[in-house]
Each structure stands twice: as C-alpha cells, then as structure tokens.
Design a protein around this motif. Structure first.
Motif, PDB file in Angstrom:
ATOM      1  N   THR A   1      27.210 -56.555  53.927  1.00 29.37           N
ATOM      2  CA  THR A   1      28.028 -56.077  54.906  1.00 29.37           C
ATOM      3  C   THR A   1      29.340 -55.977  54.571  1.00 29.37           C
ATOM      4  OG1 THR A   1      28.500 -57.966  56.369  1.00 29.37           O
ATOM      5  CG2 THR A   1      26.465 -56.433  56.791  1.00 29.37           C
ATOM      6  N   ASP A   2      30.166 -54.974  55.200  1.00 29.48           N
ATOM      7  CA  ASP A   2      31.457 -54.941  54.850  1.00 29.48           C
ATOM      8  C   ASP A   2      32.270 -56.316  54.868  1.00 29.48           C
ATOM      9  OD1 ASP A   2      31.213 -52.295  54.487  1.00 29.48           O
ATOM     10  OD2 ASP A   2      31.918 -51.781  56.459  1.00 29.48           O
ATOM     11  N   ASN A   3      32.795 -56.556  53.619  1.00 31.37           N
ATOM     12  CA  ASN A   3      33.408 -57.771  53.668  1.00 31.37           C
ATOM     13  C   ASN A   3      34.733 -57.911  54.352  1.00 31.37           C
ATOM     14  OD1 ASN A   3      32.203 -58.818  50.412  1.00 31.37           O
ATOM     15  ND2 ASN A   3      31.285 -58.724  52.318  1.00 31.37           N
ATOM     16  N   ILE A   4      34.735 -57.747  55.717  1.00 32.17           N
ATOM     17  CA  ILE A   4      35.922 -57.677  56.591  1.00 32.17           C
ATOM     18  C   ILE A   4      35.864 -58.743  57.814  1.00 32.17           C
ATOM     19  CG2 ILE A   4      37.317 -56.195  58.048  1.00 32.17           C
ATOM     20  CD1 ILE A   4      36.542 -53.812  56.581  1.00 32.17           C
ATOM     21  N   MET A   5      36.753 -59.541  57.986  1.00 33.08           N
ATOM     22  CA  MET A   5      36.758 -60.363  58.990  1.00 33.08           C
ATOM     23  C   MET A   5      38.138 -60.304  59.895  1.00 33.08           C
ATOM     24  SD  MET A   5      38.179 -63.526  60.182  1.00 33.08           S
ATOM     25  CE  MET A   5      38.736 -64.594  58.575  1.00 33.08           C
ATOM     26  N   LEU A   6      37.964 -60.265  61.280  1.00 32.13           N
ATOM     27  CA  LEU A   6      38.866 -60.126  62.209  1.00 32.13           C
ATOM     28  C   LEU A   6      38.889 -61.162  63.003  1.00 32.13           C
ATOM     29  CD1 LEU A   6      41.356 -58.181  63.082  1.00 32.13           C
ATOM     30  CD2 LEU A   6      39.595 -57.337  64.852  1.00 32.13           C
TER      31      LEU A   6
END
Length: 485
Positions: free
Chosen positions: A178-183
């Motif tokens: 998945t998109d390697n983005i973390m918030l």
C-alpha cells in the motif's frame, strides 16, 4: 392444546358441583378460548418469520440487538472525521492562518544510496521523510493521552506541508503493498507525517581530478507554496536529524560523511523560502581505475621501448610493434571517455593517457628517424668506396654489422686492398676491397680482416633513447602522482 384441555376439565368439575354457575363460566370460557387461539396464530407467524430470516443468513435475536447497542465504536459520533472534527474546519488553509509562520520540523533517515551516474550527473537515494507540526484543529479528547495512527487516506482530508525536492529529476512514493504513508495524531494536536520516497536529483560534479576526485552532492528540501512568512522549515534535532544505515555502500565510492545545513532561498517573483540541505561527500575508489586504465597504459608505454633494442634493419618488427602500441593506447582513451560526460576541461586521467600516448607515438617517430639516418649513411658509404674497375677477379664488399668466427671463415678467399685516406678518418663503419686469392690459411684470414671496419647495428639515437624515454616517463609519473594524490 394443553391449556384448552385444562380448562375443559375445570369446567366439567364445576358443572358437577354447582350447575348454577355454568352460564357465566361458559361465557368466560369462550373468551379465554378466543385469546388462546389468537396467541397460537401469532406464535405460528413469528416462527415462520424467524425461519425465513435464518435461511437468508440473517440472525435476529434480542441478545444481538443488545450487543450492537453497546458497541460504541460503531456509533456515528465516534467516527474519525467526527472525532478529529475534519468536517468542521477548512483544511485548505494552513494552521494559524493569518498569524505567525507555522514551524514544521523535518528529520530524514537515509535507507540506501542507490547509484551515482557520472554521465547524467545525478544520484538516486531512498529515504524516510518525516514532518512534525501542530494543528490545533486536529486535537481530540483522550483520557489515556494516546495517539491515533492512520494511513494515507486521511492525508487527503487534512492540511500537510507541501515539501518538494529541489533539482529533482524523478521521484515517487513507494506503494507496495500500500502507499508507504503514515499519519500519527496526538491529543494535543501535534502531527507526525512520514513517507518513504525515492528521489533522483542532480549533482554538479567536478571531474578535473577524475578518477582521483571527491564529490559533494546535496539533496534540497523546500516548501513549494509557503514563504518563510507562512511556513518555517527547520531541522528538528539539528545535525542529529539525519540518520543513515551503516550498511550503505557503493561500488565506486566511499561515503565519507553526511551532514545537514539550512539557508534561505530567494525567488524574484515569489520571495524568500526556507531550504534544507542533505549534504554527503563521496571519495572515489582508485583501485578499479588502476587495473583498467593506468596499468594497461603504463605497460603499453614500456612495450614501445622494446623497439630500441631491436635491430634497426628489422623494419617489419619495429613498425608493427609501434603501430600496435599506438592503436592500443587509442582504444584505452576511447573506452575511458565513453563512460564520462563530455566536459570542456581536461581531466586527470586525460593528462596521464595523452602523455602516455605521446611517449608511444614518439617511439614510432624515433624509429622513423633512425631508419632515415641509416639509409642516408649507407648511401654516403657506397659513394665513398674506392673504384675497383681495373682489378681482375676482385670483389668489393661492405660489411655492416657484427660478425662472428663463422663470418670470418667465409672471408677466407679474400685479401685486403689498401684503403683510401678518407675512409680511414671515418669511424663507425667498415669498408674495404677484397681481392680473390688462393691463400686459405688462418693467417691470411686475420690479415684480410685488418683493413675492415664494422658498422654497428645500433644507431646512436637508439642508444640515447634507451635512457631518455624511461627516465622521462618515470619523472612524469612522480610529478603526476605527487600532484593528484
């Protein structure tokens, strides 16, 4: 059915004991029977409805209803949008819009330094880019003071810094699986925004000392839309904001150090912007180029010196050796330049290769000079021989070169003739007139050779070249390596 049987039994007993009460009891009996019949019909309908729902895969029970009523996480009031009040604010504007600049801290973890291209003058790096800021619009009540972590889907609904890479040629965010983005959002409104990205950026390289060079490349980060009056970009922990993996290595370079800097960048049409720099210094490994370039070039120069020890009359041997070394040096120079950018200045490797090429080429010219002078000298020697036209049974010979005992035996039938005074004054050659004689003794052989002089097979230029060429090349190497190393 059991209830009706019980009522019939009670009525029968009352009828036997007190017949006067039968009239009122009969009316009440019919009322009870009616209600019992209605209850049976309702129970039958409910049973059929339950059976139909079960066949459709729906479980309908009072226990499940009570459980769903108690599952507060499924209630609409506790959805992420309502908990963070995403729909109650306009996130197209930055936090504290109209107020002071919002500080955005940045730290970077370099995962890998993938490649360095000298031809394209760029480098490729994979890193984790993290942003830190505070947005009070995202604050939420929490009794445990724990943060909430989300993936990239929430990023599109809130405000995030618009950081981009200056001088980047290509870049992308990894999306496997998945998109390697973390918030991550904290109760007080602090936000951590992290993403994994690969960037190919330009690097201005100086090849004047190639391949004995060191290169310094920079990866630059900057806000695209917000000037320093709206967004203050800074390194969160100073020099410690940049971390690297100890296993990072490159085939041609040694990574000497990573460090961070920051400064303001000015654009005439938009203003001043905060810019962050990731600087890293690379030193090139020389051993590869020693094996592939320097050693072959040196061997070709040394091979060209072999012709100085070859007989000057062996024209095919010396010419083929000289041409072979020249063509080999040309191939080495072409191969090195094919893997380099077309710069307009001279590189260190160019100096070494072209000087080596000049030494090889001069060895070819040296033999051309030796061959020409030898030919001129032989013509003069032939013209200076005495005339033997009036002598009978005589032969005129000129011996050129070294002779052995076998050569002496071959002159057994010859005797010497007197030499002209001019020839006695010319050193370095042998000329004489031999008359046919029947004397074949050893004494006659020796006497017949007293009037002969030998022309050496080594020219004076070859003798001097054996010392001048190696000495000059050694001096050149000492100067070259002392300057560039």
């Amino acid at each position: 059915e059991s209830v009706m049987a019980l009522l019939i039994a009670i009525i029968y007993l009352i009828q036997r004991m007190q017949p006067s009460l039968m009239i009122n009891l009969k009316s009440q009996f019919f009322v009870c029977v009616f209600f019992i019949f209605c209850q049976l019909i309702a129970s039958s309908l409910l049973w059929r409805i339950d059976a139909h729902l079960i066949t459709k895969g729906v479980v309908f029970s009072y226990s499940s209803l009570s459980a769903k009523a108690q599952d507060v996480t499924k209630s609409r009031k506790l959805k992420t949008e309502h908990l963070l009040q995403v729909d109650d604010h306009d996130f197209t504007m930055r936090p504290s819009f109209g107020g002071p600049a919002i500080p955005v801290g940045v730290d970077v973890q370099v995962e890998s330094l993938d490649s360095i291209s000298e031809v394209d003058m760029d480098f490729t790096v994979t890193l984790y880019l993290r942003h830190y800021w505070k947005d009070e619009r995202l604050a939420f009540p929490s009794s445990t003071n724990k943060s909430m972590t989300f993936d990239g889907r929430l990023v599109k609904k809130i405000w995030v810094p618009d950081v981009f890479f200056v001088h980047s040629k290509r870049s992308f965010i990894h999306d496997t699986t998945t998109d390697n983005i973390m918030l991550r959002v904290f109760p007080d409104g602090h936000v951590l925004y992290s993403l994994r990205v690969t960037v190919t950026a330009a690097c201005n390289m100086d090849f004047s000392r190639f391949p004995l060079d060191s290169q310094t490349c920079s990866l630059e980060l900057e806000s695209y839309a917000y000037t320093d009056e709206d967004l203050m970009l800074y390194w969160k922990n100073g020099d410690e904001s940049l971390s690297t993996d100890d296993r990072i290595s490159l085939s041609q370079f040694l990574i000497q150090k990573f460090h961070t800097t920051s400064r303001l960048a000015f654009y005439s049409s938009t203003g001043w912007y905060n810019r962050l720099y990731i600087n890293f210094t690379l030193r090139r490994h020389i051993f590869f180029f020693l094996l592939q370039t320097y050693f072959p070039a040196t061997l070709m120069v040394m091979l060209s010196w072999v012709s100085f020890w070859i007989d000057r009359r062996a024209v095919p041997a010396r010419v083929s050796l000289g041409i072979t070394t020249v063509l080999t040096m040309s191939t080495i120079i072409t191969g090195v330049n094919a893997s380099m950018p077309r710069v307009s200045y001279i590189k260190a490797v160019d100096i070494y290769l072209w000087v080596s090429f000049v030494f090889v080429f001069l060895s070819v010219l040296e033999y051309a000079a030796v061959n020409y002078l030898t030919t001129v000298q032989e013509r003069r020697d032939r013209k200076s021989l005495p005339c033997t036209c009036g002598m009978s049974h005589t032969r005129t010979m000129m011996l050129d070169g070294m002779y052995s005992e076998a050569d002496t035996d071959s002159l057994a039938g010859y005797t010497t003739a007197p030499m002209v005074p001019e020839e006695r004054e010319k050193p370095g050659h042998m000329a004489g007139t031999l008359s046919v004689s029947s004397v074949s003794t050893t004494t006659a052989k020796k006497k017949g050779l007293r009037g002969l002089r030998i022309i050496p097979n080594t020219h004076a230029i070859d003798t001097y070249s054996r010392m001048i060429f190696p000495g000059s090349y050694i001096i050149f190497n000492l100067i070259y390596w002392s300057v560039y190393c």
